[in-house]
Write an enzyme that holds these catalytic residues in place. Sequence first.
Site, mmCIF file in Angstrom:
data_model
loop_
_atom_site.group_PDB
_atom_site.id
_atom_site.type_symbol
_atom_site.label_atom_id
_atom_site.label_comp_id
_atom_site.label_asym_id
_atom_site.label_seq_id
_atom_site.Cartn_x
_atom_site.Cartn_y
_atom_site.Cartn_z
ATOM 1 N N MET A 39 -57.416 29.793 60.582
ATOM 2 C CA MET A 39 -56.928 30.560 61.734
ATOM 3 C C MET A 39 -58.098 30.885 62.654
ATOM 4 O O MET A 39 -58.028 31.820 63.464
ATOM 5 C CB MET A 39 -56.236 31.845 61.261
ATOM 6 C CG MET A 39 -55.008 31.553 60.392
ATOM 7 S SD MET A 39 -53.757 32.853 60.435
ATOM 8 C CE MET A 39 -54.693 34.237 59.856
ATOM 9 N N HIS A 43 -66.305 31.459 59.569
ATOM 10 C CA HIS A 43 -67.514 32.018 58.945
ATOM 11 C C HIS A 43 -68.011 31.020 57.896
ATOM 12 O O HIS A 43 -67.428 29.935 57.716
ATOM 13 C CB HIS A 43 -67.219 33.395 58.340
ATOM 14 C CG HIS A 43 -66.022 33.429 57.437
ATOM 15 N ND1 HIS A 43 -65.981 32.773 56.223
ATOM 16 C CD2 HIS A 43 -64.800 33.998 57.592
ATOM 17 C CE1 HIS A 43 -64.809 32.971 55.654
ATOM 18 N NE2 HIS A 43 -64.060 33.697 56.476
ATOM 19 N N GLY A 45 -67.751 30.849 54.830
ATOM 20 C CA GLY A 45 -66.754 30.423 53.837
ATOM 21 C C GLY A 45 -65.993 29.196 54.335
ATOM 22 O O GLY A 45 -65.806 28.212 53.601
ATOM 23 N N HIS A 46 -65.566 29.234 55.612
ATOM 24 C CA HIS A 46 -64.884 28.062 56.193
ATOM 25 C C HIS A 46 -65.831 26.863 56.213
ATOM 26 O O HIS A 46 -65.430 25.730 55.936
ATOM 27 C CB HIS A 46 -64.442 28.351 57.632
ATOM 28 C CG HIS A 46 -63.405 29.418 57.762
ATOM 29 N ND1 HIS A 46 -63.667 30.629 58.364
ATOM 30 C CD2 HIS A 46 -62.116 29.453 57.382
ATOM 31 C CE1 HIS A 46 -62.559 31.376 58.358
ATOM 32 N NE2 HIS A 46 -61.613 30.685 57.756
ATOM 33 N N GLN A 157 -60.702 30.194 47.315
ATOM 34 C CA GLN A 157 -60.137 30.975 46.210
ATOM 35 C C GLN A 157 -59.899 32.436 46.602
ATOM 36 O O GLN A 157 -59.154 33.151 45.971
ATOM 37 C CB GLN A 157 -61.081 30.916 45.004
ATOM 38 C CG GLN A 157 -60.460 31.525 43.743
ATOM 39 C CD GLN A 157 -61.482 31.889 42.700
ATOM 40 O OE1 GLN A 157 -62.244 31.028 42.284
ATOM 41 N NE2 GLN A 157 -61.505 33.149 42.279
ATOM 42 N N LYS A 158 -60.562 32.859 47.684
ATOM 43 C CA LYS A 158 -60.438 34.264 48.084
ATOM 44 C C LYS A 158 -58.973 34.671 48.269
ATOM 45 O O LYS A 158 -58.568 35.758 47.896
ATOM 46 C CB LYS A 158 -61.212 34.502 49.375
ATOM 47 C CG LYS A 158 -60.756 35.735 50.025
ATOM 48 C CD LYS A 158 -61.753 36.479 50.766
ATOM 49 C CE LYS A 158 -61.165 37.732 51.315
ATOM 50 N NZ LYS A 158 -59.908 37.568 52.021
ATOM 51 N N ASP A 159 -58.184 33.762 48.874
ATOM 52 C CA ASP A 159 -56.753 34.032 49.028
ATOM 53 C C ASP A 159 -56.057 33.425 47.815
ATOM 54 O O ASP A 159 -55.439 32.356 47.891
ATOM 55 C CB ASP A 159 -56.245 33.432 50.338
ATOM 56 C CG ASP A 159 -56.885 34.113 51.533
ATOM 57 O OD1 ASP A 159 -56.719 35.329 51.668
ATOM 58 O OD2 ASP A 159 -57.589 33.438 52.299
ATOM 59 N N GLN A 162 -52.308 32.853 47.885
ATOM 60 C CA GLN A 162 -52.013 31.826 48.895
ATOM 61 C C GLN A 162 -52.216 30.419 48.328
ATOM 62 O O GLN A 162 -51.392 29.532 48.511
ATOM 63 C CB GLN A 162 -52.901 32.026 50.127
ATOM 64 C CG GLN A 162 -52.842 30.854 51.101
ATOM 65 C CD GLN A 162 -53.553 31.126 52.405
ATOM 66 O OE1 GLN A 162 -53.019 31.808 53.258
ATOM 67 N NE2 GLN A 162 -54.741 30.574 52.583
ATOM 68 N N ARG A 196 -61.583 39.019 58.720
ATOM 69 C CA ARG A 196 -61.236 40.426 58.981
ATOM 70 C C ARG A 196 -62.412 41.372 58.721
ATOM 71 O O ARG A 196 -62.345 42.535 59.112
ATOM 72 C CB ARG A 196 -60.023 40.830 58.153
ATOM 73 C CG ARG A 196 -58.739 40.175 58.657
ATOM 74 C CD ARG A 196 -57.499 40.757 58.011
ATOM 75 N NE ARG A 196 -56.297 40.334 58.688
ATOM 76 C CZ ARG A 196 -55.501 39.328 58.292
ATOM 77 N NH1 ARG A 196 -55.796 38.663 57.204
ATOM 78 N NH2 ARG A 196 -54.431 39.013 58.990
HETATM 79 O O1 PAF Z 1 -55.918 31.164 55.102
HETATM 80 C C1 PAF Z 1 -55.647 31.012 56.316
HETATM 81 O O2 PAF Z 1 -56.508 31.028 57.184
HETATM 82 C C2 PAF Z 1 -54.197 30.815 56.720
HETATM 83 O O3 PAF Z 1 -53.335 31.559 55.920
HETATM 84 C C3 PAF Z 1 -53.777 29.328 56.764
HETATM 85 C C4 PAF Z 1 -53.827 28.705 55.384
HETATM 86 C C5 PAF Z 1 -54.665 28.574 57.717
HETATM 87 C C6 PAF Z 1 -52.329 29.224 57.263
HETATM 88 O O4 PAF Z 1 -52.184 29.780 58.527
#
Ligand code: PAF
Length: 292
Positions: A39, A43, A45-46, A157-159, A162, A196
């Site tokens: 989204m 950072h 992590g991405h 893994q943080k989420d 998800q 966040r």
């Molecule tokens: O983890 C995220 O940034 C979002 O939930 C994702 C997987 C890109 C879906 O919008």
Amino acid sequence: MPTASNSTPPDVAESIAGLVPKLALVRRAGKSIGFVPTMGALHAGHVSLMERARAECDIVVVSIFVNPTQFGPSEDFNRYPRPRETDLQICGNAGVDYVFYPTAGEIYPPGYRTYVDVEGLSTILEGAIRPGHFRGVATVVTKLFLIVGANRAYFGQKDYQQQLVIRTMTRDLNIPTKVIVCPTLRDPDGLAMSSRNAYLSPAERTTGLAISRSLKLVVQRFQAGERDLELLRTTLSASLANIEGLAVEYALIVDGTTLEDVTSAGQELVALVAARVGKTRLIDNMVLQPDS
Ligand code: PAF
């Protein structure tokens, strides 16, 4: 984060029609595609997910889309950071080939009616506190998977919940993209990296550190041989108790695959915490491996 580089800027597509034919050519050339859905507000992590994709695939695609359907009415959709130029530069520095940067209308055109629901997993824990959140996540990730057609997709893994929802949805819908889950990246003070975190004042950040500190304590006790789950749960909640400014929503040790309650420590477990610090909601987790 890096702000300048002489790396090649990625090819940015804002429409599905602008991306799909290019990726079809990539596939026709026999090249593999690695995909990192995000989204934005990128950072380190991405970047670690992009680097893993870069190492394992011929072509790397990143999507940047603040997905409206995964935000509740009182959540931070409007104030969610959208630093477009910095994000594109970070993608360029990480060697990303294509960035998919759609508008909400491109993903959810007028008359849109189809949603993906992963039953059970979507309505507990995060899903109970954020009703509809995982329906929005599963829907957008399904659409992105179908648009991009990647060989591999990378998530943090943080989420934790998800990634379970996404792995289940990918398996159940026979989507031929392999989901790879990568370790949580942390700042040197232990705070799990998250877009966040930018909302936190320095004092709130210090308060938020209690989360990773408490999880680490549980992992240390577990690694030292403690297998009494009630004792481990008490350790977790006691170490989060009475911290000014920290409102704990849940602090649990549950089955690592189903997120269900467990009474013995025979299988992979996960310690999960969600808490609010001021207006910011933080989540974090650490896995307890039975053989560790
Ligand atoms: O983890 C995220 O940034 C979002 O939930 C994702 C997987 C890109 C879906 O919008």
